[in-house]
Design a protein around this motif. Structure first.
Motif, mmCIF file in Angstrom:
data_model
loop_
_atom_site.group_PDB
_atom_site.id
_atom_site.type_symbol
_atom_site.label_atom_id
_atom_site.label_comp_id
_atom_site.label_asym_id
_atom_site.label_seq_id
_atom_site.Cartn_x
_atom_site.Cartn_y
_atom_site.Cartn_z
ATOM 1 N N ARG A 52 0.846 -1.193 0.000
ATOM 2 C CA ARG A 52 0.000 0.000 0.000
ATOM 3 C C ARG A 52 0.878 1.238 0.000
ATOM 4 O O ARG A 52 1.986 1.233 0.531
ATOM 5 C CB ARG A 52 -0.892 0.022 1.247
ATOM 6 C CG ARG A 52 -1.933 -1.072 1.332
ATOM 7 C CD ARG A 52 -3.190 -0.750 0.551
ATOM 8 N NE ARG A 52 -3.829 0.454 1.050
ATOM 9 C CZ ARG A 52 -4.676 0.487 2.080
ATOM 10 N NH1 ARG A 52 -4.962 -0.618 2.735
ATOM 11 N NH2 ARG A 52 -5.249 1.614 2.454
ATOM 12 N N GLY A 54 2.164 3.224 -2.561
ATOM 13 C CA GLY A 54 2.960 3.661 -3.691
ATOM 14 C C GLY A 54 4.441 3.805 -3.374
ATOM 15 O O GLY A 54 4.967 3.192 -2.443
ATOM 16 N N GLU A 55 5.137 4.635 -4.134
ATOM 17 C CA GLU A 55 6.575 4.798 -3.978
ATOM 18 C C GLU A 55 6.914 5.568 -2.703
ATOM 19 O O GLU A 55 6.165 6.421 -2.255
ATOM 20 C CB GLU A 55 7.164 5.534 -5.190
ATOM 21 C CG GLU A 55 7.048 4.759 -6.498
ATOM 22 C CD GLU A 55 7.698 5.492 -7.654
ATOM 23 O OE1 GLU A 55 8.310 6.555 -7.405
ATOM 24 O OE2 GLU A 55 7.594 5.009 -8.783
#
Length: 313
Positions: A52, A54-55
């Motif tokens: 969960r 993202g980057e």
């Protein structure tokens, strides 16, 4: 100096590091809480692993739930004083000796509960309370909970029983005695689940809360409840719309509504009242020192923690 758990890259629990940083300074509208206990939630390892969120941009600290003592109060903050014992919810970086919060991220800790129990309140209690309100669980409802022995499951059982509902909860045999103590009718998952639920609730099931997300749980729910909007999940939100069920957390692409957010805020005072009446208890799992945060994540990631995992700074 303060001590915090943080990570600088996504990956396994091994990326977590214990570091010393300057003790945070309070700003206008803020407070500093000396953390006495921090709660470990599945979202913590999901963010850390990259499942969960993202980057990763820069360094990220860990944890949103906790409990402690106010040690600094910033300008413009009213109603709080140094020495107040508080529950911390929806904060950032509670795996630490000190955390900066705003007034809307703390409530007074009920005297009847310990710091460890207070750290177990946040996400599990607010999720359970809001999910049951969204499902319309009231007096006379027959509720099936898939995963009754987890932190959310325990909270949901106790809320539903307090509201006058009949609760059937799935769990392994070893957790049945505790569920009976909380007021639920336990049933074992596995082949024959639908028949066992029907035997436990011959009047039929009105609502379902899924806290496990297995195909078995979902298929049993569809067989037991005709209206799929009376089924809610906190695990498989990404495909909830295709299934025609309600979803909160668990990858749900839709944000919480204003009403759902209000229910989550309402949960903490509600549970504090039940605790003071002796009608709500917390199931604590392993309690570890802060330095063992990686081990706590591994246990949470295994999917089989026995109660809410707690870290002690």
């Amino acid at each position: 100096m303060a001590t915090v758990i943080q990570y600088q890259e996504l990956g396994s629990a091994d990326v977590l590091e214990l570091v010393e940083v300057p003790t945070p300074e309070v700003g206008p509208g803020e407070l500093v809480v000396e953390v006495r206990a921090a709660g470990v939630n599945p979202i913590d390892w999901k963010l850390r692993s990259g499942v969960r969120g993202g980057e990763l941009q820069g360094t990220r600290r860990v944890g949103s739930d906790g409990a402690g003592v106010v040690v600094e109060v910033g300008d413009g903050v009213e109603g709080w004083s140094i020495g107040d014992e508080v529950v911390v919810v929806n904060a950032s970086g509670t795996y630490a000796t000190h955390v900066v919060v705003t007034p809307d991220q703390i409530i007074r800790k009920p005297a009847a509960i310990s710091f460890e129990e207070a750290a177990a309140i946040g996400i599990p209690v607010s999720t359970a309370y809001q999910a049951l309100r969204s499902l319309g669980v009231t007096e006379g409802t027959t509720l099936l909970i898939h995963g009754g022995s987890g932190s959310v499951g325990h909270a949901a059982v106790q809320f539903a029983v307090a509201w006058g509902a009949t609760v059937v909860a799935t769990a392994s045999e070893g957790n049945h005695a505790r569920l009976r103590e909380l007021g639920a009718i336990p049933v074992t998952y596995g082949p024959g689940l639908v028949e066992r639920v029907r035997e436990a609730a011959p009047q039929g099931v009105d609502r379902v809360l899924d806290a496990v997300g297995t195909d078995e749980a979902l298929e049993a729910s569809f067989e037991l409840v005709e209206d799929r909007q009376h089924i809610g999940t906190i695990v498989v939100g990404a495909k909830a719309a295709d299934l025609g069920i309600q979803a909160w957390s668990g990858g749900n692409p839709l944000p919480l509504t204003a009403q759902e957010q209000a229910w989550r805020a309402e949960a903490i005072p509600a549970v504090a009242s039940l605790v003071e009446q002796g009608r709500f208890s917390f199931e604590l799992g392993t309690v570890r020192p802060l330095a063992e945060a990686a081990e706590a994540h591994r246990e949470s990631e295994s999917g089989h923690p026995s109660g809410k995992l707690i870290l002690i700074p």
